[in-house]
Design a protein around this motif. Structure first.
Motif, PDB file in Angstrom:
ATOM      1  N   GLU A  16       0.812  -1.225   0.000  1.00 24.78           N
ATOM      2  CA  GLU A  16       0.000   0.000   0.000  1.00 24.78           C
ATOM      3  C   GLU A  16       0.842   1.270   0.000  1.00 24.78           C
ATOM      4  O   GLU A  16       0.296   2.366  -0.044  1.00 24.78           O
ATOM      5  N   GLY A  17       2.175   1.159   0.074  1.00 27.07           N
ATOM      6  CA  GLY A  17       3.000   2.353  -0.057  1.00 27.07           C
ATOM      7  C   GLY A  17       4.070   2.503   1.007  1.00 27.07           C
ATOM      8  O   GLY A  17       4.264   1.653   1.883  1.00 27.07           O
ATOM      9  N   PHE A  18       4.805   3.616   0.897  1.00 29.26           N
ATOM     10  CA  PHE A  18       5.859   3.998   1.835  1.00 29.26           C
ATOM     11  C   PHE A  18       5.175   4.740   2.979  1.00 29.26           C
ATOM     12  O   PHE A  18       4.803   5.891   2.849  1.00 29.26           O
ATOM     13  N   LEU A  19       5.011   4.054   4.113  1.00 28.74           N
ATOM     14  CA  LEU A  19       4.141   4.565   5.170  1.00 28.74           C
ATOM     15  C   LEU A  19       4.870   5.337   6.262  1.00 28.74           C
ATOM     16  O   LEU A  19       4.317   6.279   6.827  1.00 28.74           O
ATOM     17  N   ALA A  20       6.105   4.936   6.604  1.00 26.86           N
ATOM     18  CA  ALA A  20       6.769   5.593   7.735  1.00 26.86           C
ATOM     19  C   ALA A  20       8.284   5.453   7.622  1.00 26.86           C
ATOM     20  O   ALA A  20       8.795   4.560   6.934  1.00 26.86           O
ATOM     21  N   TYR A  21       8.988   6.334   8.315  1.00 28.14           N
ATOM     22  CA  TYR A  21      10.454   6.373   8.285  1.00 28.14           C
ATOM     23  C   TYR A  21      10.963   6.797   9.656  1.00 28.14           C
ATOM     24  O   TYR A  21      10.221   7.355  10.484  1.00 28.14           O
ATOM     25  N   THR A  22      12.242   6.584   9.905  1.00 24.97           N
ATOM     26  CA  THR A  22      12.860   6.979  11.170  1.00 24.97           C
ATOM     27  C   THR A  22      13.479   8.366  11.023  1.00 24.97           C
ATOM     28  O   THR A  22      14.288   8.604  10.112  1.00 24.97           O
ATOM     29  N   CYS A  23      13.139   9.274  11.930  1.00 21.70           N
ATOM     30  CA  CYS A  23      13.664  10.642  11.880  1.00 21.70           C
ATOM     31  C   CYS A  23      15.051  10.701  12.544  1.00 21.70           C
ATOM     32  O   CYS A  23      15.564   9.706  13.053  1.00 21.70           O
ATOM     33  N   ARG A  24      15.646  11.889  12.564  1.00 22.88           N
ATOM     34  CA  ARG A  24      16.996  12.041  13.112  1.00 22.88           C
ATOM     35  C   ARG A  24      17.052  11.763  14.614  1.00 22.88           C
ATOM     36  O   ARG A  24      18.115  11.490  15.168  1.00 22.88           O
ATOM     37  N   GLU A  25      15.891  11.844  15.285  1.00 21.58           N
ATOM     38  CA  GLU A  25      15.847  11.557  16.723  1.00 21.58           C
ATOM     39  C   GLU A  25      15.631  10.065  17.000  1.00 21.58           C
ATOM     40  O   GLU A  25      15.584   9.647  18.155  1.00 21.58           O
ATOM     41  N   GLY A  26      15.480   9.284  15.923  1.00 20.27           N
ATOM     42  CA  GLY A  26      15.335   7.839  16.096  1.00 20.27           C
ATOM     43  C   GLY A  26      13.910   7.361  16.262  1.00 20.27           C
ATOM     44  O   GLY A  26      13.691   6.209  16.652  1.00 20.27           O
ATOM     45  N   HIS A  27      12.920   8.218  15.946  1.00 20.62           N
ATOM     46  CA  HIS A  27      11.518   7.833  16.088  1.00 20.62           C
ATOM     47  C   HIS A  27      10.887   7.588  14.721  1.00 20.62           C
ATOM     48  O   HIS A  27      11.219   8.242  13.741  1.00 20.62           O
ATOM     49  N   LEU A  28       9.971   6.646  14.698  1.00 21.99           N
ATOM     50  CA  LEU A  28       9.305   6.259  13.455  1.00 21.99           C
ATOM     51  C   LEU A  28       8.086   7.151  13.238  1.00 21.99           C
ATOM     52  O   LEU A  28       7.158   7.170  14.058  1.00 21.99           O
ATOM     53  N   HIS A  29       8.066   7.897  12.120  1.00 22.45           N
ATOM     54  CA  HIS A  29       6.971   8.816  11.804  1.00 22.45           C
ATOM     55  C   HIS A  29       6.187   8.328  10.594  1.00 22.45           C
ATOM     56  O   HIS A  29       6.778   7.889   9.600  1.00 22.45           O
ATOM     57  N   LEU A  30       4.863   8.457  10.648  1.00 23.66           N
ATOM     58  CA  LEU A  30       4.042   8.232   9.458  1.00 23.66           C
ATOM     59  C   LEU A  30       4.261   9.371   8.468  1.00 23.66           C
ATOM     60  O   LEU A  30       4.485  10.520   8.870  1.00 23.66           O
ATOM     61  N   ASN A  31       4.218   9.064   7.189  1.00 23.91           N
ATOM     62  CA  ASN A  31       4.384  10.090   6.145  1.00 23.91           C
ATOM     63  C   ASN A  31       3.056  10.793   5.897  1.00 23.91           C
ATOM     64  O   ASN A  31       2.443  10.669   4.829  1.00 23.91           O
ATOM     65  N   GLU A  32       2.640  11.563   6.872  1.00 23.28           N
ATOM     66  CA  GLU A  32       1.311  12.182   6.809  1.00 23.28           C
ATOM     67  C   GLU A  32       1.278  13.468   5.985  1.00 23.28           C
ATOM     68  O   GLU A  32       0.241  14.114   5.924  1.00 23.28           O
ATOM     69  N   ASP A  33       2.403  13.824   5.342  1.00 21.62           N
ATOM     70  CA  ASP A  33       2.340  14.985   4.452  1.00 21.62           C
ATOM     71  C   ASP A  33       1.786  14.589   3.087  1.00 21.62           C
ATOM     72  O   ASP A  33       1.391  15.454   2.313  1.00 21.62           O
ATOM     73  N   TRP A  34       1.744  13.303   2.756  1.00 25.55           N
ATOM     74  CA  TRP A  34       1.034  12.887   1.527  1.00 25.55           C
ATOM     75  C   TRP A  34       0.078  11.724   1.772  1.00 25.55           C
ATOM     76  O   TRP A  34      -0.643  11.304   0.887  1.00 25.55           O
ATOM     77  N   LEU A  35       0.074  11.209   2.994  1.00 26.48           N
ATOM     78  CA  LEU A  35      -0.864  10.147   3.357  1.00 26.48           C
ATOM     79  C   LEU A  35      -1.843  10.665   4.396  1.00 26.48           C
ATOM     80  O   LEU A  35      -1.445  11.403   5.301  1.00 26.48           O
ATOM     81  N   GLU A  36      -3.084  10.293   4.249  1.00 24.95           N
ATOM     82  CA  GLU A  36      -4.021  10.513   5.352  1.00 24.95           C
ATOM     83  C   GLU A  36      -4.199   9.170   6.050  1.00 24.95           C
ATOM     84  O   GLU A  36      -4.566   8.171   5.416  1.00 24.95           O
ATOM     85  N   ILE A  37      -3.917   9.155   7.342  1.00 25.85           N
ATOM     86  CA  ILE A  37      -3.987   7.918   8.127  1.00 25.85           C
ATOM     87  C   ILE A  37      -5.080   8.075   9.183  1.00 25.85           C
ATOM     88  O   ILE A  37      -4.927   8.826  10.158  1.00 25.85           O
ATOM     89  N   GLU A  38      -6.197   7.401   8.966  1.00 28.73           N
ATOM     90  CA  GLU A  38      -7.225   7.330  10.001  1.00 28.73           C
ATOM     91  C   GLU A  38      -6.890   6.144  10.913  1.00 28.73           C
ATOM     92  O   GLU A  38      -6.287   5.169  10.468  1.00 28.73           O
TER      93      GLU A  38
END
Length: 365
Positions: free
Chosen positions: A182-204
């Protein structure tokens, strides 16, 4: 997948897409496309393989996102070692004059890849946790220090003990990519936390428990058009974490627990009792620090099989008995008595994703 032909907007039939993907799997040549559309085949954690399509524009957007959020932008020439079940035009698109991409086919035994990996001496290592752990164990065995600037975990659930071991051996933080059909959903930021890519995904979020810690994501992807994803609910079990100090306002995932398919459900009178994979994992790891790897599989109403990989083989029987005891205590806490727990071999095909907690009892939904 049932409505693939009518949902995709590029006129590709499921039959021809599967035929191309399966031929690529057999030949190990992943370059062919259909009318400029790249075809990928997911490895099917849920037991059902899925096709994903990417157009030229979608490929370019994916490459930009991966360079920005996973690989990182650099003017220094870098080499990436990518261990996966299958290559894809999508992955090859990351290649550039500054980024050399080297695909290691995990259909080939890892021992065959070790000399080439050492000779390549890549800057970035990408692979699923079970493969990364095997590679780390090899570095320990040969007494060689790894010199990766980044290690990225993909495809499988990365568990805490695996992350700690990889961090210790490789000497760097372990990043994660959460991607599926279903796509590229999340990535690890520089602080080491996993973020959803909510700038192009809407996650309910469809919460699964009263405390609203676990949820299923319902995904709408605003950038994907060849194979639209609109309000599609995954049965992945995600844990929402606290806000992150990196500056991103996107939802933080404290954990990807697994899939709802692998929740052990028991009927107690008129109520259902759900035992989530995390509780199974905790019970096994409580038994001993000498357990390197394991798999707990539900194979009957009240029957489990347990595979253990341990540091000292002579301790396997004793550790199995400890795990057996911890699991029985766990089930007893939920009022479930009479569990039969037997020993099992691993019998894992490396071409499939590895799951430590697995449900094979068909009555369990």
């Amino acid at each position: 997948m049932e409505n693939f032909d009518s949902i995709n907007t590029v006129g590709i039939k499921k039959e021809e897409a599967f035929a191309l993907a399966q031929e690529s799997e057999k030949s190990r040549d992943f370059a062919p496309a259909i009318r400029g559309i790249s075809i990928g085949l997911s490895s099917g954690t849920s037991g059902n393989r899925g096709i994903f399509l990417t157009s030229k524009r979608e490929k370019e957007l994916w490459v930009a996102a991966v360079l920005d959020r996973v690989i990182g932008i650099s003017w220094k020439k870098r080499k990436v070692a990518f261990f996966l079940r299958a290559n894809n035009n999508l992955y090859e698109a990351v290649q550039s004059r500054l980024l050399a991409f080297h695909f290691f086919d995990i259909k080939i035994p890892l021992t065959n890849h070790f000399p080439n990996l050492i000779d390549l001496d890549p800057d970035i290592l990408v692979g699923q946790p079970s493969v990364l752990v095997a590679l780390a164990q090899h570095y320990v065995r040969i007494g060689k220090k790894a010199d990766f600037t980044k290690v990225v975990s993909v495809a499988e659930v990365l568990e805490e003990d695996q992350r700690d071991f990889l961090t210790q051996v490789f000497g760097c933080n372990i990043s994660q990519v959460y991607q599926c059909t279903e796509g590229f959903l999340a990535y690890t930021c520089r602080e080491g936390h996993l973020h959803l890519n909510e700038d192009w995904l809407e996650i309910e979020k469809r919460y699964l428990d009263d405390s609203k810690t676990r949820f299923h994501p319902i995904i709408t992807d605003y950038l994907r058009s060849s194979q639209p994803v609109v309000r599609y609910e995954l049965n992945d079990i995600l844990h929402e974490g606290p806000p992150c100090s990196c500056g991103s306002k996107s939802t933080v995932l404290s954990k990807i627990e697994g899939r709802s398919d692998d929740v052990f459900r028991f009927e107690q009178g008129n109520a259902a009792v759900d035992i989530y994979p995390d509780f199974i994992r905790r019970s096994v790891l409580l038994a001993s620090e000498d357990i390197v790897n394991y798999r707990v599989t539900r194979i009957g109403e009240k029957k489990l099989s347990v595979f253990l990989e341990v540091l000292k083989p002579e301790k396997r029987e004793m550790l199995f008995q400890r795990v057996q005891k911890e699991l029985k205590v766990l089930f007893s806490t939920y009022g479930i008595e009479g569990m039969e727990i037997i020993k099992a071999d691993l019998n894992h095909n490396p071409m499939n994703k590895f799951k430590r907690v697995k449900n094979e009892y068909s009555k369990n939904v």
